[in-house]
Design a protein around this motif. Structure first.
Motif, PDB file in Angstrom:
ATOM      1  N   SER A 128      -8.348  -4.677  -5.504  1.00 34.50           N
ATOM      2  CA  SER A 128      -6.821  -4.670  -5.879  1.00 34.50           C
ATOM      3  C   SER A 128      -6.612  -6.485  -5.475  1.00 34.50           C
ATOM      4  CB  SER A 128      -6.719  -4.236  -4.515  1.00 34.50           C
ATOM      5  OG  SER A 128      -5.558  -4.634  -4.382  1.00 34.50           O
ATOM      6  N   PHE A 146      -5.214  -0.321   1.929  1.00 38.53           N
ATOM      7  CA  PHE A 146      -4.849   0.856   0.402  1.00 38.53           C
ATOM      8  C   PHE A 146      -5.477   1.710   0.130  1.00 38.53           C
ATOM      9  CE2 PHE A 146      -3.762  -3.775  -0.922  1.00 38.53           C
ATOM     10  CZ  PHE A 146      -2.102  -3.659  -1.315  1.00 38.53           C
ATOM     11  N   ASP A 165     -12.781   1.609  -3.359  1.00 41.15           N
ATOM     12  CA  ASP A 165     -11.756   0.704  -2.685  1.00 41.15           C
ATOM     13  C   ASP A 165     -13.005   0.079  -3.103  1.00 41.15           C
ATOM     14  OD1 ASP A 165     -10.108  -0.859  -2.888  1.00 41.15           O
ATOM     15  OD2 ASP A 165      -9.404  -0.194  -1.202  1.00 41.15           O
ATOM     16  N   GLN A 197      -5.128  -4.081  -9.398  1.00 44.85           N
ATOM     17  CA  GLN A 197      -3.247  -4.215  -8.628  1.00 44.85           C
ATOM     18  C   GLN A 197      -4.254  -5.317  -8.711  1.00 44.85           C
ATOM     19  OE1 GLN A 197      -0.895  -3.174  -5.658  1.00 44.85           O
ATOM     20  NE2 GLN A 197      -2.560  -3.568  -4.759  1.00 44.85           N
ATOM     21  N   ALA A 254       0.541  -1.279  -0.269  1.00 41.42           N
ATOM     22  CA  ALA A 254      -0.023  -0.391  -0.043  1.00 41.42           C
ATOM     23  C   ALA A 254       1.186   0.942  -0.452  1.00 41.42           C
ATOM     24  CB  ALA A 254      -1.226   0.236   1.067  1.00 41.42           C
ATOM     25  N   LEU A 301       2.056   1.681  -3.606  1.00 47.38           N
ATOM     26  CA  LEU A 301       1.075   2.027  -4.534  1.00 47.38           C
ATOM     27  C   LEU A 301       1.029   3.531  -4.601  1.00 47.38           C
ATOM     28  CD1 LEU A 301      -0.728   0.777  -6.654  1.00 47.38           C
ATOM     29  CD2 LEU A 301      -2.791   1.136  -4.533  1.00 47.38           C
TER      30      LEU A 301
END
Length: 197
Positions: A98, A38, A30, A129, A13, A16
């Protein structure tokens, strides 16, 4: 389990957040964000950014504890939802997907990408991701092993290549799709795309 996801994800995280510039963006969704790790790190690194973590109620009970432990209650919120059955809202200018696609079939992956596209405002950024195979599908070994596991334990999951994922992103309407290099030892491939204005 959710705390385990959080501790395992903290280093990635941070990475990123350093690799994906979100300056000027205000609202991040998210999707299936689990512990919210993240979202927390992206908000910490980007002044003015707020995030909403969408996940199931039992997960979000732990997510809220983690958000509070970082004193991010005012910037990272939660919303109960299931990415298979629910929509994701509207007018976000960034979306994160993600570590969720290897457990789903190509049709489901594309549907999640479509719903993310719908949730973003024009010019919105999508970040995918995932532990993806290389374009030749010859490795890396961790992504291949994850794919074998998904073939055994999920109805439609498999290992996908970065090229396949990028093509699906374009198919649902994202443009300027690019790979964001992640340094070793990160096992992730990160793809970013833009919803046309």
């Amino acid at each position: 389990y959710i705390y385990g996801m959080h501790y395992r994800g903290r280093a990635q995280a941070e990475l990123l957040a350093k690799k994906i510039p979100l300056k000027g963006r205000k609202r991040l969704v998210d999707i299936a964000g689990g512990p919210g790790t993240f979202s927390i790190m992206l908000c910490k690194h980007n002044k003015g950014l707020k995030a909403t973590v969408i996940d199931r109620p039992q997960t979000l009970r732990v997510t809220r504890e983690i958000i509070s432990s970082y004193k991010m209650d005012g910037r990272v919120g939660t919303q109960e939802g299931d990415y298979l059955g629910d929509t994701f809202g509207a007018d976000y200018d960034a979306g994160l997907l993600s570590s969720m696609f290897n457990q789903e079939s190509p049709a489901v992956v594309k549907e999640i990408l479509r719903k993310t596209h719908q949730a973003l405002a024009p010019g919105g950024l999508v970040i995918v991701q995932e532990q993806l195979l290389n374009d030749e599908k010859t490795g890396p070994s961790l992504a291949a092993l994850i794919g074998v596991n998904q073939l055994l334990h999920t109805p439609g999951g498999a290992a996908y290549s970065g090229q396949e994922m990028a093509e699906w992103m374009v198919e649902v309407g994202f443009g300027k799709v690019r790979r964001v290099p992640m340094p070793s030892p990160s096992p992730f491939i990160v793809l970013a795309g833009i919803k046309s204005a």
